[in-house]
Design a protein around this motif. Structure first.
Motif, mmCIF file in Angstrom:
data_model
loop_
_atom_site.group_PDB
_atom_site.id
_atom_site.type_symbol
_atom_site.label_atom_id
_atom_site.label_comp_id
_atom_site.label_asym_id
_atom_site.label_seq_id
_atom_site.Cartn_x
_atom_site.Cartn_y
_atom_site.Cartn_z
ATOM 1 N N ALA A 130 0.874 -1.157 0.063
ATOM 2 C CA ALA A 130 0.005 -0.024 0.089
ATOM 3 C C ALA A 130 0.823 1.458 0.009
ATOM 4 O O ALA A 130 0.514 2.145 -0.666
ATOM 5 C CB ALA A 130 -0.970 -0.002 1.157
ATOM 6 N N ILE A 131 2.024 1.205 0.576
ATOM 7 C CA ILE A 131 2.769 2.267 0.604
ATOM 8 C C ILE A 131 3.619 2.613 -0.584
ATOM 9 O O ILE A 131 3.516 3.607 -1.229
ATOM 10 C CB ILE A 131 3.852 2.221 2.075
ATOM 11 N N GLY A 132 4.018 1.341 -1.177
ATOM 12 C CA GLY A 132 4.889 1.405 -2.343
ATOM 13 C C GLY A 132 6.113 2.343 -2.358
ATOM 14 O O GLY A 132 6.891 2.305 -1.310
ATOM 15 N N ARG A 133 6.528 3.388 -3.208
ATOM 16 C CA ARG A 133 7.207 4.222 -3.311
ATOM 17 C C ARG A 133 6.880 5.826 -2.620
ATOM 18 O O ARG A 133 7.684 6.647 -2.747
ATOM 19 C CB ARG A 133 8.055 4.548 -4.550
ATOM 20 N N ASN A 134 5.727 5.887 -2.110
ATOM 21 C CA ASN A 134 5.278 7.168 -1.670
ATOM 22 C C ASN A 134 5.780 7.418 -0.205
ATOM 23 O O ASN A 134 4.902 7.255 0.745
ATOM 24 C CB ASN A 134 3.883 6.951 -1.800
ATOM 25 N N TYR A 135 6.887 7.493 -0.089
ATOM 26 C CA TYR A 135 7.435 7.831 1.229
ATOM 27 C C TYR A 135 8.953 8.554 0.856
ATOM 28 O O TYR A 135 9.415 8.657 -0.163
ATOM 29 C CB TYR A 135 7.800 6.570 1.927
ATOM 30 N N ALA A 136 9.480 9.098 2.020
ATOM 31 C CA ALA A 136 10.778 9.812 1.786
ATOM 32 C C ALA A 136 11.481 9.538 3.309
ATOM 33 O O ALA A 136 11.001 9.788 4.335
ATOM 34 C CB ALA A 136 10.441 11.427 1.649
ATOM 35 N N ILE A 137 12.718 8.992 3.163
ATOM 36 C CA ILE A 137 13.869 9.292 4.294
ATOM 37 C C ILE A 137 14.786 10.325 3.826
ATOM 38 O O ILE A 137 15.438 10.165 2.937
ATOM 39 C CB ILE A 137 14.436 7.768 4.385
ATOM 40 N N MET A 138 14.912 11.412 4.641
ATOM 41 C CA MET A 138 15.638 12.452 4.355
ATOM 42 C C MET A 138 16.795 12.475 5.234
ATOM 43 O O MET A 138 16.538 12.447 6.595
ATOM 44 C CB MET A 138 14.847 13.798 4.112
ATOM 45 N N VAL A 139 18.045 12.987 4.927
ATOM 46 C CA VAL A 139 19.119 13.202 5.640
ATOM 47 C C VAL A 139 19.886 14.431 5.267
ATOM 48 O O VAL A 139 20.077 14.844 4.285
ATOM 49 C CB VAL A 139 20.129 11.903 5.471
ATOM 50 N N ASP A 140 19.830 15.269 6.450
ATOM 51 C CA ASP A 140 20.218 16.617 6.365
ATOM 52 C C ASP A 140 19.454 17.369 5.226
ATOM 53 O O ASP A 140 20.255 18.063 4.278
ATOM 54 C CB ASP A 140 21.782 16.673 6.254
ATOM 55 N N GLY A 141 18.296 17.096 4.830
ATOM 56 C CA GLY A 141 17.582 17.738 4.020
ATOM 57 C C GLY A 141 17.326 17.092 2.523
ATOM 58 O O GLY A 141 16.671 17.588 1.764
#
Length: 436
Positions: free
Chosen positions: A214-225
């Motif tokens: 359900a999540i698929g690629r609809n997410y973000a993990i950000m490192v220092d912006g």
């Protein structure tokens, strides 16, 4: 220094009031009616008007006290100190009473308005989740070994963590499948995880494989912006009046954090506008005019433009360029062409950029940042002659100060309600409807 004190009443910022030799002490992790032993933060030889301290032992507990579900967020003396959940020691019902009491108090002191009662609405699913698993965005720092951590209050110590109980199941699943808890991140970095809530049933949420699908690629993990995994452009979907609305939002930008807030708040605002009595008819035979101030990516703009009057003329104003670009995209994708979506400071934009045909709104909706709209913007709203003003506030003190300004200009509160979209913390969202 330690002292035994009787806790008298709620205060701000998740603290309560006690006294030592006539001096006010603001105490963390306390509850009114309790007798507790506290440790003071400041040296006792200081002549500050007030001191602050924290509970180290509860001698006579309040009925609202519970065992912290997240020990790391508990008091320092009990092995906690990481912060992030300053009401973790309070039952959910007690948290609602706390938030109503503090809201009424600040509205009286700063807004000069006496409120008989303020309903505090819990979000769907929060009782079953015991006030956990609601944040669709979390932020952490990494330690010297690249492990996610939280700073222990009053120190520079970073405590490694391997979960975040306030995060949604979707956020935790994304963290797990990308190895966030394994410590393979850059050291001393700022980490942000943003995962739009998948609008799926409870069984899919409980099944890791179904949840990942359900999540698929609809997410973000950000490192220092910068995006390390996933996508910077996230897709959010909500339902208002049974109608779906879709949004593109920036992973590093603002969006309502609670998984249910993006649906509950717009629905409530639309319902309140419909139910508020008074002169809502467009003036001089023209189309309905609506201002949506501090409009972000258009959370309220899309429902306002379609559900009240599909011929309504809207002005939306937002200062963040990325949010405005997304709002314009969201409006185009929804086939909405009646909105003048402006980018700029709200006060200055109201001064010079409003289409003359939209200069006198019938309805103003504003969702300002924590500092509030402030007096000059409230003056502009009042001078526009808008019969109805709907103010969404994440800080009661800012709402109270702006309430005082609006009432000076002939407005009164028609309705006010609070939404507990930040359970386990002292924060609360408030929606106040003013009529001229």
């Amino acid at each position: 220094m330690e002292a035994t004190v009787d806790i008298e009443r709620y205060a701000d910022q998740g603290r309560c009031v006690a006294h030592i030799d006539g001096r006010v002490v603001f105490v963390r992790f306390a509850l009114p009616g309790e007798r507790v032993r506290i440790e003071l933060d400041e040296p006792t030889n200081r002549n500050d008007r007030f001191w602050t301290g924290e509970v180290v032992e509860v001698l006579e507990p309040s009925p609202d006290r519970v065992e912290p579900l997240w020990p790391l967020a508990a008091p320092l003396a009990m092995g906690g100190g990481a912060g992030g959940a300053d009401l973790i020691h309070v039952s959910l019902e007690g948290q609602e009473r706390w938030k109503e009491a503090t809201l009424k108090d600040v509205m009286k002191r700063l807004g000069h308005v006496d409120l008989d009662d303020v309903p505090v609405y819990a979000m769907p699913g929060d009782e079953q989740a015991h006030g956990l698993h609601w944040r669709t965005r979390i932020e952490m720092v990494t330690d010297d070994e690249g492990r996610p951590s939280m700073r222990r209050r009053g120190t520079h110590v970073r405590v490694p963590i391997d979960t975040m109980p306030l995060a949604t199941r979707a956020v935790l699943e994304v963290a797990e499948m990308n190895g966030v808890w394994d410590g393979n991140l850059p050291e001393n970095a700022q980490i942000r995880i943003a995962v739009p809530e998948p609008r799926v049933d409870a069984e899919q949420i409980a099944d890791p494989e179904a949840l990942r699908k359900a999540i698929g690629r609809n997410y973000a993990i950000m490192v220092d912006g910068k995006v390390r995994h996933g996508s910077r452009a996230l897709k959010e979907t909500i339902m208002v009046d049974g109608k779906p609305f879709e949004y593109t939002v920036d992973a590093g930008g603002f969006w309502q954090m609670h998984r249910e807030a993006p649906m509950v708040l717009p629905q409530y605002v639309i319902d309140q506008i419909r139910e508020t009595p008074g002169d809502r008819a467009p003036r001089n035979g023209r189309n309905l005019v609506i201002w949506d101030l501090y409009s972000g990516s258009g959370l309220f703009t899309l429902p306002l433009a379609t559900l009240l009057d599909d011929r309504a003329k809207l002005v939306s104003i937002e200062g963040a360029k990325d949010a405005v670009a997304n709002a314009r995209r969201n409006l185009r994708n929804a086939g909405i062409h009646t909105v003048q979506a402006l980018c700029g400071d709200v006060l200055h934009t109201l001064d010079k950029d409003i289409d003359p045909q939209r200069a006198h709104p019938d309805i103003v909706v504003l969702d300002p940042p924590r500092a509030g709209a402030k007096a000059k913007v409230c003056h502009k709203i009042a001078n526009s002659g808008a019969p109805i003003v709907v103010y969404i506030a994440c800080d009661p003190a800012s709402l109270a100060r702006d309430t005082a300004t609006l009432t000076e200009h002939g407005y009164r509160i028609h309705s006010i309600a609070a939404f507990d979209i930040y359970p386990q913390t002292h924060h609360v969202e408030t929606v106040a409807v003013f009529v001229k």
